[in-house]
Design an enzyme around this catalytic site. Structure first.
Site, short mmCIF file in Angstrom:
data_model
loop_
_atom_site.label_atom_id
_atom_site.label_comp_id
_atom_site.label_asym_id
_atom_site.label_seq_id
_atom_site.Cartn_x
_atom_site.Cartn_y
_atom_site.Cartn_z
N HIS A 14 2.90 5.25 7.07
CA HIS A 14 3.99 5.05 6.10
C HIS A 14 3.70 3.90 5.14
CE1 HIS A 14 5.20 2.01 9.07
NE2 HIS A 14 5.96 1.48 8.14
N ASP A 15 2.93 2.91 5.58
CA ASP A 15 2.61 1.75 4.73
C ASP A 15 1.21 1.84 4.12
OD1 ASP A 15 4.99 0.33 4.72
OD2 ASP A 15 4.49 -0.84 6.51
N LYS A 72 0.14 -0.02 1.00
CA LYS A 72 -0.12 -1.46 1.00
C LYS A 72 -1.61 -1.77 0.89
CE LYS A 72 4.12 -3.02 3.21
NZ LYS A 72 4.75 -3.69 4.38
N HIS A 120 4.68 0.21 -3.06
CA HIS A 120 3.83 0.79 -2.01
C HIS A 120 4.26 2.19 -1.54
CE1 HIS A 120 6.66 -0.91 1.04
NE2 HIS A 120 6.20 0.05 1.82
N HIS A 158 10.44 6.33 2.91
CA HIS A 158 10.76 5.54 4.10
C HIS A 158 11.58 4.28 3.80
CE1 HIS A 158 6.99 3.35 3.03
NE2 HIS A 158 7.52 2.34 3.70
N HIS A 159 11.74 3.93 2.52
CA HIS A 159 12.64 2.83 2.16
C HIS A 159 13.90 3.32 1.44
CE1 HIS A 159 10.61 -0.78 3.49
NE2 HIS A 159 9.47 -0.34 3.00
N ASP A 187 11.22 1.99 11.11
CA ASP A 187 10.58 0.91 10.36
C ASP A 187 11.43 -0.35 10.39
OD1 ASP A 187 8.67 -0.28 8.63
OD2 ASP A 187 9.81 0.32 6.86
#
Length: 210
Positions: A75-76, A79, A104, A129-130, A158
């Site tokens: 998911h990250d 980054k 990101h 996801h955010h 998360d």
């Protein structure tokens, strides 16, 4: 210079990706995260474990569980485009810092779409996801009916895992404290089905934080 290095690293692992072999690609991306920033890799593993528990509690079938597990651990991935200096910054983040960090999910979704062209739901989860069910999230300010249950599960996992982690600006929360924060925003920021699943897993999530 750090941003250039991140982009060069992205090019190196892209050369190793094989869209015809999702398992190999998944492990390649996991390795890329670990090589770029180990704290993000550790966080991602814990998010995958937490999301998998939540997915089972939400009765996802095998195909959706596979999507969930892959998306949760990468998911990250966006980054990789952000310098470790910013990711590890101990001072209060500036508006400019936040603007960079908030890129990101979109960067990660582009990577996921290229890596898993036959699994488009993976990219959707990475992108969302955010997001928050009341539309207060980012990058697209989507509301509850505009993103998938899998993405909502990863959003909760998360946040839960992040709260258990010590940060420069705060101490780590206990699992019970983290769960209370999720419950406070049940149906506001976080999906009711997912928060209910987290509550049903209170014992397992408490062990998870140990």
């Amino acid at each position: 210079m750090e941003e250039t290095a991140a982009r060069e690293g992205y090019g190196l692992y892209c050369a190793d990706m094989d869209a015809r072999n999702p398992e190999l690609t998944y492990h390649t991306l996991k390795a890329a995260i670990a090589n770029a920033h180990m704290p993000t890799a550790h966080h991602s593993i814990r998010v995958r474990i937490c999301a998998s528990l939540l997915g089972q509690a939400c009765s996802l079938d095998g195909r959706r569980m596979t999507t969930l597990a892959i998306a949760a651990e990468i998911h990250d991935i966006g980054k990789l485009y952000i310098s470790p200096g910013l990711l590890d910054k101990r001072d209060m983040l500036s508006q400019e810092d936040w603007a960079i960090l908030r890129k990101h999910p979109m960067l990660g979704a582009k990577i996921a779409a290229a890596a898993f062209p036959l699994m488009p739901d993976v990219a959707e989860c990475v992108l969302c996801h955010h997001e928050r069910v009341d539309g207060s999230g980012y990058p697209q300010a989507l509301k509850s009916d505009q993103f998938s249950l899998e993405a909502k599960i990863i959003a909760v996992a998360d946040v839960f895992v992040a709260l258990l982690e010590e940060r420069p600006y705060r101490r780590a929360y206990s699992p019970d404290q983290a769960l209370s924060i999720l419950i406070k925003d049940d149906g506001i920021k976080y999906d009711n089905i997912v928060v209910s699943a987290a509550q049903s897993l209170r014992g397992s999530l408490t062990d998870f934080g140990a």
